[in-house]
Design an enzyme around this catalytic site. Structure first.
Site, PDB file in Angstrom:
ATOM      1  N   ASN A  32       0.884  -1.169   0.000  1.00 14.60           N
ATOM      2  CA  ASN A  32       0.000   0.000   0.000  1.00 14.60           C
ATOM      3  C   ASN A  32       0.922   1.219   0.000  1.00 14.60           C
ATOM      4  O   ASN A  32       1.425   1.632   1.044  1.00 14.60           O
ATOM      5  CB  ASN A  32      -0.879  -0.051   1.252  1.00 14.60           C
ATOM      6  CG  ASN A  32      -1.812   1.130   1.374  1.00 14.60           C
ATOM      7  OD1 ASN A  32      -1.814   2.035   0.528  1.00 14.60           O
ATOM      8  ND2 ASN A  32      -2.598   1.141   2.435  1.00 14.60           N
ATOM      9  N   ARG A  68      -2.764  -1.935  -3.260  1.00 20.55           N
ATOM     10  CA  ARG A  68      -3.907  -1.068  -3.047  1.00 20.55           C
ATOM     11  C   ARG A  68      -3.807   0.092  -4.038  1.00 20.55           C
ATOM     12  O   ARG A  68      -2.799   0.799  -4.076  1.00 20.55           O
ATOM     13  CB  ARG A  68      -3.890  -0.517  -1.632  1.00 20.55           C
ATOM     14  CG  ARG A  68      -5.086   0.333  -1.358  1.00 20.55           C
ATOM     15  CD  ARG A  68      -5.050   0.834   0.052  1.00 20.55           C
ATOM     16  NE  ARG A  68      -6.252   1.560   0.354  1.00 20.55           N
ATOM     17  CZ  ARG A  68      -6.536   2.028   1.546  1.00 20.55           C
ATOM     18  NH1 ARG A  68      -5.702   1.808   2.537  1.00 20.55           N
ATOM     19  NH2 ARG A  68      -7.639   2.685   1.751  1.00 20.55           N
ATOM     20  N   HIS A 115     -12.522   3.892   0.332  1.00 20.41           N
ATOM     21  CA  HIS A 115     -12.497   2.945   1.465  1.00 20.41           C
ATOM     22  C   HIS A 115     -13.225   1.637   1.120  1.00 20.41           C
ATOM     23  O   HIS A 115     -13.655   0.899   2.010  1.00 20.41           O
ATOM     24  CB  HIS A 115     -13.140   3.546   2.741  1.00 20.41           C
ATOM     25  CG  HIS A 115     -12.333   4.629   3.374  1.00 20.41           C
ATOM     26  ND1 HIS A 115     -12.909   5.769   3.889  1.00 20.41           N
ATOM     27  CD2 HIS A 115     -11.011   4.754   3.576  1.00 20.41           C
ATOM     28  CE1 HIS A 115     -11.970   6.554   4.373  1.00 20.41           C
ATOM     29  NE2 HIS A 115     -10.798   5.953   4.195  1.00 20.41           N
ATOM     30  N   ARG A 160      -9.019  16.804   6.673  1.00 20.84           N
ATOM     31  CA  ARG A 160      -9.849  17.198   5.510  1.00 20.84           C
ATOM     32  C   ARG A 160     -11.206  17.699   5.984  1.00 20.84           C
ATOM     33  O   ARG A 160     -11.753  17.181   6.956  1.00 20.84           O
ATOM     34  CB  ARG A 160     -10.074  15.998   4.584  1.00 20.84           C
ATOM     35  CG  ARG A 160      -8.826  15.582   3.842  1.00 20.84           C
ATOM     36  CD  ARG A 160      -9.070  14.310   3.039  1.00 20.84           C
ATOM     37  NE  ARG A 160      -8.191  13.241   3.501  1.00 20.84           N
ATOM     38  CZ  ARG A 160      -8.351  11.958   3.222  1.00 20.84           C
ATOM     39  NH1 ARG A 160      -9.371  11.553   2.480  1.00 20.84           N
ATOM     40  NH2 ARG A 160      -7.514  11.060   3.680  1.00 20.84           N
ATOM     41  N   GLU A 195      -7.839  -4.108   5.550  1.00 18.85           N
ATOM     42  CA  GLU A 195      -7.792  -3.914   4.098  1.00 18.85           C
ATOM     43  C   GLU A 195      -6.706  -4.778   3.458  1.00 18.85           C
ATOM     44  O   GLU A 195      -6.870  -5.270   2.343  1.00 18.85           O
ATOM     45  CB  GLU A 195      -7.545  -2.428   3.792  1.00 18.85           C
ATOM     46  CG  GLU A 195      -8.746  -1.574   4.144  1.00 18.85           C
ATOM     47  CD  GLU A 195      -8.398  -0.175   4.603  1.00 18.85           C
ATOM     48  OE1 GLU A 195      -7.667  -0.047   5.620  1.00 18.85           O
ATOM     49  OE2 GLU A 195      -8.837   0.781   3.971  1.00 18.85           O
TER      50      GLU A 195
END
Ligand code: ADP
Length: 397
Positions: free
Chosen positions: A9, A94, A182, A242, A380
């Protein structure tokens, strides 16, 4: 198939990696690790499945991997040396954006890589690093299948009504639509719940992936029906740094009336907003909770308010929910935030059990409540390893 599936990732300044042993019953975790501080003072840590440190390293000067690609090369060399001849069956990557083309994991070849390059403008902060990781891994292991797994793919089931913006159709056709992100986390949670309880897996869920990046997803019958994230991973609920959903007119005002450049606006919205911007303390919920200032309190209250509002909105799109699931760093660990979010959701049938919530129990709703509230660890990397093995299987090994 015997051997190891590697998962990479690759981000802008970090590289996370994991290794799984392929078994007849799916991937078995062997090690995880990360290189942080790429481009500055990189440091590596790797742990075995029980959490014991396998390797720790800091680099100085010219030896330090200066880019994500160099970090990938360093890491895969180290992993290869430690495997004592066990074969690497596949490397799962990923990849943040699969655009409209990729609704499922895919084995990477030159054509796929070119298609993924064309998506860079949709995710300029992430996609180039993801692709640099694929290129570096391919260079080192030219014969090993590289499998790209997308954060957007799970949401392709949303359908046009949920995906479109209220803009003239030509923009949708150009790919300007709500993608959602996600997805690997949501897919993992949906599969986990379906394995635990098939009736629940077939039901209506709202899942909150609340980490540094944060979003919520409506799931019905194991498929995504909507995400709070949209065209970019900036939309939706406030995050560590964010802003989340914001009036687009405000962005125009920042540019036209306050003379901010697009780079300044981008920095503001991606890096200086959210929990960090509001609290003035940190992006980390632990530090915000400890600060005890009015601004810190306000940041937590606003975050919970926005998450609660989106849970209501997503529940409305599903016609009600059977379970609310919390996952990722905040969702799994911040009992106070979970309690604040659920306050006032009694009308939906959500009732928290304070003691279970404080103990981070797997089920934190009161016994017999109409809606179950669950806490689950997301994985993940494991989802990517499962996808990589499935692609190998489908390809005949
Ligand atoms: P990422 O999106 O980077 O993978 P994580 O899912 O690891 O992020 O979530 C990181 C965030 O989780 C931290 O910034 C912090 O706000 C929150 N967090 C982690 N542990 C705790 C804890 N024990 N209590 C409260 N918040 C926590």
């Amino acid at each position: 198939m015997r051997g190891i599936v590697l998962v990479l990732n690759a981000g802008s300044s970090s590289l996370k990696f994991a290794g799984f042993r392929a078994t007849g019953t799916g991937p078995e975790p062997r090690f995880t690790g990360q290189v942080e501080g790429i481009g500055a003072t990189p440091r590596l840590i790797a742990r075995d499945a029980a959490g014991a440190v396998l390797a720790e390293r800091r680099w100085a000067g010219a030896e330090a991997p200066a880019s994500v690609a160099e970090a990938v090369t360093t890491v895969v060399r180290g992993i290869e040396a430690s495997l004592h001849g066990q074969p690497i069956l596949a490397i799962g990557h990923r990849v943040v954006h699969g655009g409209t083309e990729f609704a499922a994991p895919v084995r990477v070849d030159a054509g796929v890589l070119a298609a993924l390059e064309r998506l860079v403008s949709l995710a300029p902060l992430h996609q180039p690093h993801n692709l640099a990781g694929i290129r570096a891994a391919t260079k080192h292991f030219p014969g090993v299948p590289q499998i790209a797994c997308f954060d957007t793919a799970f949401h392709r089931s949303q359908g046009w009504v949920a995906e479109t913006f209220a803009l003239p159709p030509r923009f949708y056709e150009q790919g300007l639509r709500r993608y959602g992100f996600h997805g690997l986390s949501y897919e993992y949670i949906a599969r986990l719940l379906a394995a635990e309880d098939p009736a629940l897996g077939a039901g209506r869920l709202v899942v909150g992936h609340l980490g540094n990046g944060a979003s919520l997803c409506a799931i019905a019958g194991g498929e995504s029906r909507g995400s709070t994230m949209g065209f970019t991973a900036l939309d939706g609920i406030p995050m560590g740094t964010r802003c989340g959903q914001i009036d687009p007119g405000l962005v125009l005002h920042l540019i036209d009336a306050l003379d901010m450049t697009t780079a300044e606006v981008s920095d503001l919205l991606y890096r200086d907003s959210g929990l960090k911007g509001l609290s003035g303390v940190s992006q980390d919920v632990r530090q915000i909770e400890a600060a005890g200032t009015a601004a810190a309190e306000g940041a937590l209250a606003h975050f919970a308010f926005r998450v609660r509002r989106e849970i209501g909105a997503l529940a409305a799109t599903l016609g009600g929910i059977d379970a609310l699931v919390f996952t990722a760093g905040i969702g799994e660990n911040a009992a106070g935030v979970r309690a604040r979010i659920c306050e006032g959701l009694g009308f939906l049938g959500i009732r928290l059990d304070a003691a279970r919530n404080a103990a981070h129990a797997p089920e934190i709703s009161v016994a017999g409540a109409p809606v179950r509230v669950l806490v689950r660890h997301t994985d993940e990397e494991r989802m990517i390893a499962e996808h990589a093995l499935a692609v190998l299987d489908a390809d005949g090994g």
